[in-house]
Write a protein that holds these residues in place. Sequence first.
Motif, mmCIF file in Angstrom:
data_model
loop_
_atom_site.group_PDB
_atom_site.id
_atom_site.type_symbol
_atom_site.label_atom_id
_atom_site.label_comp_id
_atom_site.label_asym_id
_atom_site.label_seq_id
_atom_site.Cartn_x
_atom_site.Cartn_y
_atom_site.Cartn_z
ATOM 1 N N ILE A 10 1.045 -1.029 -0.216
ATOM 2 C CA ILE A 10 -0.226 -0.439 0.233
ATOM 3 C C ILE A 10 0.900 1.555 0.264
ATOM 4 O O ILE A 10 1.712 1.702 0.798
ATOM 5 C CB ILE A 10 -1.113 0.325 1.559
ATOM 6 C CG1 ILE A 10 -1.878 -1.540 0.773
ATOM 7 C CG2 ILE A 10 -2.254 1.181 0.810
ATOM 8 C CD1 ILE A 10 -2.514 -1.801 2.656
ATOM 9 N N ASP A 11 0.742 1.566 -1.007
ATOM 10 C CA ASP A 11 2.078 3.257 -1.194
ATOM 11 C C ASP A 11 1.136 4.239 -2.060
ATOM 12 O O ASP A 11 1.110 3.849 -3.439
ATOM 13 C CB ASP A 11 3.579 2.647 -1.510
ATOM 14 C CG ASP A 11 4.136 3.385 -0.906
ATOM 15 O OD1 ASP A 11 4.004 5.098 -1.932
ATOM 16 O OD2 ASP A 11 5.409 3.695 -0.283
ATOM 17 N N ARG A 12 1.432 5.195 -2.149
ATOM 18 C CA ARG A 12 0.678 6.313 -2.854
ATOM 19 C C ARG A 12 1.535 6.417 -4.555
ATOM 20 O O ARG A 12 1.381 6.910 -5.410
ATOM 21 C CB ARG A 12 0.724 8.176 -2.224
ATOM 22 C CG ARG A 12 1.715 8.454 -1.997
ATOM 23 C CD ARG A 12 1.771 9.884 -1.725
ATOM 24 N NE ARG A 12 0.418 10.641 -2.111
ATOM 25 C CZ ARG A 12 0.096 11.675 -1.896
ATOM 26 N NH1 ARG A 12 0.182 11.860 -0.558
ATOM 27 N NH2 ARG A 12 -0.204 12.384 -2.425
ATOM 28 N N THR A 36 -4.093 3.791 -3.048
ATOM 29 C CA THR A 36 -5.222 4.243 -1.393
ATOM 30 C C THR A 36 -4.914 3.916 0.005
ATOM 31 O O THR A 36 -5.258 1.945 -0.685
ATOM 32 C CB THR A 36 -6.428 4.949 -1.979
ATOM 33 O OG1 THR A 36 -6.739 3.338 -1.966
ATOM 34 C CG2 THR A 36 -6.049 6.070 -3.354
ATOM 35 N N GLY A 37 -5.123 4.082 0.646
ATOM 36 C CA GLY A 37 -5.763 3.508 1.745
ATOM 37 C C GLY A 37 -6.437 2.617 1.729
ATOM 38 O O GLY A 37 -7.151 1.238 2.064
ATOM 39 N N ALA A 42 -9.321 -3.146 1.214
ATOM 40 C CA ALA A 42 -10.269 -3.717 0.967
ATOM 41 C C ALA A 42 -8.889 -4.750 -0.285
ATOM 42 O O ALA A 42 -9.539 -6.250 -0.098
ATOM 43 C CB ALA A 42 -11.093 -3.654 -0.033
ATOM 44 N N LEU A 43 -7.957 -5.050 -0.643
ATOM 45 C CA LEU A 43 -6.949 -5.713 -0.741
ATOM 46 C C LEU A 43 -6.390 -6.428 0.196
ATOM 47 O O LEU A 43 -6.643 -8.565 0.057
ATOM 48 C CB LEU A 43 -5.698 -5.559 -2.033
ATOM 49 C CG LEU A 43 -5.191 -5.908 -2.467
ATOM 50 C CD1 LEU A 43 -6.233 -6.526 -3.764
ATOM 51 C CD2 LEU A 43 -4.160 -5.218 -3.170
ATOM 52 N N VAL A 44 -6.465 -6.440 1.541
ATOM 53 C CA VAL A 44 -6.378 -7.324 2.966
ATOM 54 C C VAL A 44 -7.097 -8.020 2.619
ATOM 55 O O VAL A 44 -7.114 -8.852 2.955
ATOM 56 C CB VAL A 44 -5.722 -6.120 4.405
ATOM 57 C CG1 VAL A 44 -5.153 -7.064 4.824
ATOM 58 C CG2 VAL A 44 -4.552 -5.744 3.605
ATOM 59 N N ASP A 55 3.033 2.527 3.744
ATOM 60 C CA ASP A 55 3.357 3.815 4.297
ATOM 61 C C ASP A 55 2.224 5.166 4.700
ATOM 62 O O ASP A 55 1.056 4.400 4.416
ATOM 63 C CB ASP A 55 3.174 4.590 2.116
ATOM 64 C CG ASP A 55 3.298 6.027 1.934
ATOM 65 O OD1 ASP A 55 4.698 5.902 3.190
ATOM 66 O OD2 ASP A 55 3.603 6.954 1.431
ATOM 67 N N LEU A 56 2.306 5.632 5.437
ATOM 68 C CA LEU A 56 1.930 6.218 5.797
ATOM 69 C C LEU A 56 1.662 7.742 5.594
ATOM 70 O O LEU A 56 0.394 8.266 5.851
ATOM 71 C CB LEU A 56 3.131 6.845 7.511
ATOM 72 C CG LEU A 56 3.536 6.073 8.069
ATOM 73 C CD1 LEU A 56 4.120 6.771 9.400
ATOM 74 C CD2 LEU A 56 1.984 5.057 8.956
ATOM 75 N N ALA A 57 1.739 7.574 4.039
ATOM 76 C CA ALA A 57 1.397 9.749 3.703
ATOM 77 C C ALA A 57 1.249 9.160 2.489
ATOM 78 O O ALA A 57 0.867 8.682 1.327
ATOM 79 C CB ALA A 57 2.234 9.875 3.126
ATOM 80 N N LEU A 58 -0.508 8.636 2.472
ATOM 81 C CA LEU A 58 -1.039 7.807 1.649
ATOM 82 C C LEU A 58 -2.378 9.291 1.013
ATOM 83 O O LEU A 58 -2.833 10.208 1.931
ATOM 84 C CB LEU A 58 -2.402 7.166 2.517
ATOM 85 C CG LEU A 58 -1.754 5.844 2.415
ATOM 86 C CD1 LEU A 58 -2.286 4.900 3.511
ATOM 87 C CD2 LEU A 58 -1.536 4.656 1.123
ATOM 88 N N PRO A 59 -3.083 8.996 -0.153
ATOM 89 C CA PRO A 59 -3.880 9.688 -0.656
ATOM 90 C C PRO A 59 -5.271 10.223 0.570
ATOM 91 O O PRO A 59 -5.666 11.760 -0.371
ATOM 92 C CB PRO A 59 -3.678 10.177 -1.947
ATOM 93 C CG PRO A 59 -3.256 8.905 -1.751
ATOM 94 C CD PRO A 59 -2.540 8.292 -0.684
ATOM 95 N N ASP A 60 -5.576 9.749 0.457
ATOM 96 C CA ASP A 60 -7.409 9.499 0.795
ATOM 97 C C ASP A 60 -7.005 9.844 2.188
ATOM 98 O O ASP A 60 -8.328 9.842 3.066
ATOM 99 C CB ASP A 60 -7.848 8.461 0.430
ATOM 100 C CG ASP A 60 -7.543 7.143 0.621
ATOM 101 O OD1 ASP A 60 -6.046 6.716 0.664
ATOM 102 O OD2 ASP A 60 -8.119 6.322 0.334
ATOM 103 N N THR A 61 -6.341 8.900 3.147
ATOM 104 C CA THR A 61 -6.557 8.849 5.073
ATOM 105 C C THR A 61 -5.476 8.912 4.899
ATOM 106 O O THR A 61 -4.223 8.514 4.216
ATOM 107 C CB THR A 61 -7.024 7.280 4.605
ATOM 108 O OG1 THR A 61 -7.818 7.909 6.157
ATOM 109 C CG2 THR A 61 -7.009 6.464 4.222
#
Length: 256
Positions: A10-12, A36-37, A42-44, A55-61
């Motif tokens: 998970i990474d932007r 996106t978060g 959903a993928l997990v 990643d902690l810097a995601l575009p949506d959350t």
Amino acid sequence: MNDRRVVVVIDRDEEVRSVLQATLGEAGFEVHCAATGESGVALVRAKQPDTVTLDLALPDTDGYDVLRRIREFSHTYILIITARSGLRATLRGFDAGADDYMVKPIRPRELRARVDGMLRRPRQLTVPPIVTPREPLLMSPRLRGYVNSYEHKGLELDYAARAATIGGCTLQLTRTEFDLLHILLQRGTGVVTKTELVGLLGLIQRDEGPDGSAAGSRDPGRIIETHIGNLRRKLGDDARKPRWLKTVRGSGYTLA
């Protein structure tokens, strides 16, 4: 049957996702990526991976929120991979339920070592058992059990099933928290030091820059304290009047 290990990335950043996909794919993983978060959570749920990189810097959350949401339904190993360095950010990640924390830029060899270390962790718990198969525990009348099954004041742990319960209620523990509890139950009334716990849990104490210099040194003692604090909270234990986990000041931890 597909026996490949599964990882969700998970990474932007598309370039970072490509690097992670290539590196982990070469290491034998089936890799699924999300930008996106929301899509990552959903993928997990859909893939039930062995490992997640986040990643902690995601575009949506906020990445910490994604981490907490995953922890509501999954015990997968979670490795934070982020540009945020420093002890405060690291401890916040562990507090939210991460198993390890890696600072960008990504170094493929370090990435593979961290992921392999997490996946080996249950088999690396080498504290000598305080009981032998089918023999009752003699060291302490307060703790009884077998090599893979322990009971202490109503707290029960089944290592083979990776399950811990209190009064029949299942505890929602991260893998690191479960392994930490397992170590303490194995040791019984003996003290386990923070240094021992860092080694047994496979925690890496320092991030290094490309030239080998320190790039965000982490205090392993503080990291262990964070995991202990999280475990106590989930147990409903009180550090001042402990029922299960006791701090031995200047030494480490033991069963109360």
